[in-house]
Design a protein around this motif. Sequence first.
Motif, PDB file in Angstrom:
ATOM      1  N   VAL A 107     -30.047 -27.261  -5.048  1.00  0.00           N
ATOM      2  CA  VAL A 107     -30.903 -28.610  -4.519  1.00  0.00           C
ATOM      3  C   VAL A 107     -30.426 -29.731  -4.973  1.00  0.00           C
ATOM      4  O   VAL A 107     -30.950 -30.824  -4.379  1.00  0.00           O
ATOM      5  CB  VAL A 107     -32.208 -28.138  -4.556  1.00  0.00           C
ATOM      6  CG1 VAL A 107     -32.822 -26.975  -3.832  1.00  0.00           C
ATOM      7  CG2 VAL A 107     -32.705 -28.227  -6.070  1.00  0.00           C
ATOM      8  N   LYS A 108     -29.826 -29.953  -6.190  1.00  0.00           N
ATOM      9  CA  LYS A 108     -29.725 -31.283  -6.749  1.00  0.00           C
ATOM     10  C   LYS A 108     -28.266 -31.745  -6.058  1.00  0.00           C
ATOM     11  O   LYS A 108     -27.423 -31.170  -5.533  1.00  0.00           O
ATOM     12  CB  LYS A 108     -29.160 -30.859  -8.189  1.00  0.00           C
ATOM     13  CG  LYS A 108     -29.098 -32.376  -8.939  1.00  0.00           C
ATOM     14  CD  LYS A 108     -28.928 -32.117 -10.478  1.00  0.00           C
ATOM     15  CE  LYS A 108     -28.938 -33.459 -11.192  1.00  0.00           C
ATOM     16  NZ  LYS A 108     -28.560 -33.254 -12.714  1.00  0.00           N
ATOM     17  N   ASP A 109     -28.525 -33.049  -5.677  1.00  0.00           N
ATOM     18  CA  ASP A 109     -27.440 -33.859  -5.159  1.00  0.00           C
ATOM     19  C   ASP A 109     -26.938 -33.315  -3.592  1.00  0.00           C
ATOM     20  O   ASP A 109     -25.762 -33.618  -3.386  1.00  0.00           O
ATOM     21  CB  ASP A 109     -26.214 -33.880  -6.095  1.00  0.00           C
ATOM     22  CG  ASP A 109     -26.592 -34.565  -7.436  1.00  0.00           C
ATOM     23  OD1 ASP A 109     -27.508 -35.545  -7.534  1.00  0.00           O
ATOM     24  OD2 ASP A 109     -26.022 -34.239  -8.482  1.00  0.00           O
ATOM     25  N   VAL A 110     -27.911 -32.708  -3.008  1.00  0.00           N
ATOM     26  CA  VAL A 110     -27.453 -32.355  -1.640  1.00  0.00           C
ATOM     27  C   VAL A 110     -28.695 -32.863  -0.743  1.00  0.00           C
ATOM     28  O   VAL A 110     -29.750 -33.075  -1.125  1.00  0.00           O
ATOM     29  CB  VAL A 110     -27.264 -30.940  -1.521  1.00  0.00           C
ATOM     30  CG1 VAL A 110     -26.122 -30.397  -2.412  1.00  0.00           C
ATOM     31  CG2 VAL A 110     -28.729 -30.186  -2.022  1.00  0.00           C
ATOM     32  N   LEU A 114     -31.763 -26.920   3.459  1.00  0.00           N
ATOM     33  CA  LEU A 114     -32.406 -25.892   4.459  1.00  0.00           C
ATOM     34  C   LEU A 114     -31.354 -24.743   5.028  1.00  0.00           C
ATOM     35  O   LEU A 114     -31.657 -23.802   4.925  1.00  0.00           O
ATOM     36  CB  LEU A 114     -32.619 -26.680   5.623  1.00  0.00           C
ATOM     37  CG  LEU A 114     -34.155 -27.228   5.658  1.00  0.00           C
ATOM     38  CD1 LEU A 114     -34.356 -28.470   6.693  1.00  0.00           C
ATOM     39  CD2 LEU A 114     -35.262 -26.493   5.293  1.00  0.00           C
ATOM     40  N   MET A 115     -30.046 -25.324   5.137  1.00  0.00           N
ATOM     41  CA  MET A 115     -28.986 -24.105   5.585  1.00  0.00           C
ATOM     42  C   MET A 115     -28.728 -23.420   4.321  1.00  0.00           C
ATOM     43  O   MET A 115     -28.657 -22.035   4.355  1.00  0.00           O
ATOM     44  CB  MET A 115     -27.702 -25.155   5.872  1.00  0.00           C
ATOM     45  CG  MET A 115     -27.881 -25.822   7.121  1.00  0.00           C
ATOM     46  SD  MET A 115     -26.433 -26.455   7.673  1.00  0.00           S
ATOM     47  CE  MET A 115     -25.926 -27.749   6.433  1.00  0.00           C
ATOM     48  N   ALA A 116     -28.587 -23.708   3.009  1.00  0.00           N
ATOM     49  CA  ALA A 116     -28.326 -23.150   1.967  1.00  0.00           C
ATOM     50  C   ALA A 116     -29.788 -21.905   1.688  1.00  0.00           C
ATOM     51  O   ALA A 116     -29.446 -20.917   1.318  1.00  0.00           O
ATOM     52  CB  ALA A 116     -28.130 -23.839   0.595  1.00  0.00           C
ATOM     53  N   LEU A 117     -30.757 -22.223   1.812  1.00  0.00           N
ATOM     54  CA  LEU A 117     -31.814 -21.595   1.832  1.00  0.00           C
ATOM     55  C   LEU A 117     -32.024 -20.507   2.803  1.00  0.00           C
ATOM     56  O   LEU A 117     -32.113 -19.157   2.404  1.00  0.00           O
ATOM     57  CB  LEU A 117     -33.070 -22.347   1.708  1.00  0.00           C
ATOM     58  CG  LEU A 117     -34.582 -21.516   1.484  1.00  0.00           C
ATOM     59  CD1 LEU A 117     -34.349 -20.918   0.302  1.00  0.00           C
ATOM     60  CD2 LEU A 117     -35.740 -22.398   1.518  1.00  0.00           C
ATOM     61  N   GLU A 118     -31.622 -20.849   4.263  1.00  0.00           N
ATOM     62  CA  GLU A 118     -31.830 -19.819   5.151  1.00  0.00           C
ATOM     63  C   GLU A 118     -30.398 -18.781   4.978  1.00  0.00           C
ATOM     64  O   GLU A 118     -30.574 -17.606   5.235  1.00  0.00           O
ATOM     65  CB  GLU A 118     -31.407 -20.667   6.655  1.00  0.00           C
ATOM     66  CG  GLU A 118     -31.438 -19.403   7.761  1.00  0.00           C
ATOM     67  CD  GLU A 118     -31.286 -20.273   9.005  1.00  0.00           C
ATOM     68  OE1 GLU A 118     -31.392 -19.758   9.898  1.00  0.00           O
ATOM     69  OE2 GLU A 118     -30.911 -21.507   9.086  1.00  0.00           O
ATOM     70  N   ALA A 119     -29.273 -19.128   4.338  1.00  0.00           N
ATOM     71  CA  ALA A 119     -28.266 -18.467   4.229  1.00  0.00           C
ATOM     72  C   ALA A 119     -28.547 -17.313   3.014  1.00  0.00           C
ATOM     73  O   ALA A 119     -28.139 -16.301   3.246  1.00  0.00           O
ATOM     74  CB  ALA A 119     -26.869 -19.285   3.900  1.00  0.00           C
ATOM     75  N   TYR A 120     -29.177 -17.979   2.045  1.00  0.00           N
ATOM     76  CA  TYR A 120     -29.619 -17.110   1.022  1.00  0.00           C
ATOM     77  C   TYR A 120     -30.600 -15.985   1.498  1.00  0.00           C
ATOM     78  O   TYR A 120     -30.282 -14.786   1.316  1.00  0.00           O
ATOM     79  CB  TYR A 120     -30.397 -17.838  -0.006  1.00  0.00           C
ATOM     80  CG  TYR A 120     -30.983 -16.894  -1.122  1.00  0.00           C
ATOM     81  CD1 TYR A 120     -30.238 -16.640  -2.279  1.00  0.00           C
ATOM     82  CD2 TYR A 120     -32.567 -16.595  -1.042  1.00  0.00           C
ATOM     83  CE1 TYR A 120     -30.837 -15.943  -3.353  1.00  0.00           C
ATOM     84  CE2 TYR A 120     -32.743 -15.923  -2.111  1.00  0.00           C
ATOM     85  CZ  TYR A 120     -32.330 -15.497  -3.373  1.00  0.00           C
ATOM     86  OH  TYR A 120     -32.659 -14.729  -4.242  1.00  0.00           O
ATOM     87  N   LEU A 121     -31.576 -16.360   2.329  1.00  0.00           N
ATOM     88  CA  LEU A 121     -32.488 -15.438   2.911  1.00  0.00           C
ATOM     89  C   LEU A 121     -32.021 -14.334   3.691  1.00  0.00           C
ATOM     90  O   LEU A 121     -32.454 -13.346   3.784  1.00  0.00           O
ATOM     91  CB  LEU A 121     -33.632 -16.090   3.589  1.00  0.00           C
ATOM     92  CG  LEU A 121     -34.712 -17.117   2.766  1.00  0.00           C
ATOM     93  CD1 LEU A 121     -35.603 -17.929   3.645  1.00  0.00           C
ATOM     94  CD2 LEU A 121     -35.297 -16.477   1.811  1.00  0.00           C
TER      95      LEU A 121
END
Length: 368
Positions: A99-102, A108-115
């Motif tokens: 979440v740092k420096d993004v 949101l996209m990274a969190l959705e991909a993780y889920l």
Amino acid sequence: MYQVFYGLSSKPFQLNPDPSFYFSSKQHRRAKAYLEYGVQRNEGFIVITGEVGAGKTTIVRGLLASLDSMKVVAANLVTTQLDAEDTLRMVGAAFGVRVKDVSKADVLMALEAYLINQTSQGKRCLLIVDEAQNLTARAVEELRMLSNFQLDQQALLQTFLVGQPEFRSILQSPSMQQLRQRVTATCHIGPLDLDETRGYIEHRLKCAGSSGRPTFNMDAFEGVFKASGGIPRRINLICDRLLLLGFLSSKDAFGPDDVNEVVCEIHDESTVPEKMTEGDRIIWDDAGFQARKVTGSVDIDFAKLQVTPDLADAISSQIDGLEAEQYDSRLRRLERSVLRLERINLECLVMLKKLVAAVRKSGQESNQ
């Protein structure tokens, strides 16, 4: 210190939440069942509310400890006094997402991909938000938007919102209508009654290895109940001080006079006592202790105030929030006082042991 005197294996009335001391009252069983139901359902929001010290965190920690890490990935968010975007970033960080420096969009996209990745592996993702009453309306909206993440027809995230009683009022505000539609179950944990208070005290002593010492008579149980209001953390505070009193005075049994002595000590540490006169009315503070006196009565003509129901609800919500903050601040002061007293007693015990050792060594040298 008093553990050795009473033959206990641990402190039975510590203030920090400990799932191993979980007491299964009717209300706590209900709250636990709702949380377990939420895990099985794996969608929407489960809301758990309760007074400060009612045992919400203990139930949540017990649930987390019981989850199969191979099937459920859980993240716990405690710091909630943040704006909407920071709340979102905290959720991402709790799940291990960068979440740092993004940008927010990247989070949101990274969190959705993780889920999606976790769900594809047959795992369920659970977010627990503690102190939910501190969330802003925009932060709540961010959490609601996360519940829209889906893989086919399966929700990717289950959320538990755990907070103090005022969160129930917050949920009823017009801005929370969309969130309310996503709430699958709500449960409020109230105070213990007299019988449950007695069972709670006996249960914690047994968990700490008690073999019958110390004992409380029925009047002592009733005294603890009245002074604590049936709130578990307040019960712990009083009983911890009771056991310390018993150790210092070599007592194996407690009565109402012992409870009154401890309650007065705690009260004196947190407030400046006032002289009571005949006819004064006693007011009890939100910690359950006698706090101040009010003389006479106040008559208010409510018809002249022209207070609308919405305004009354808003004022009530603000008052509840102020009372909770005042109690939390007072409780922290009391906890510091207890810890300071215990530290002093431990230091005295260490010095006494050194003195005994020195006397014993001197006696041995004299005999030689």
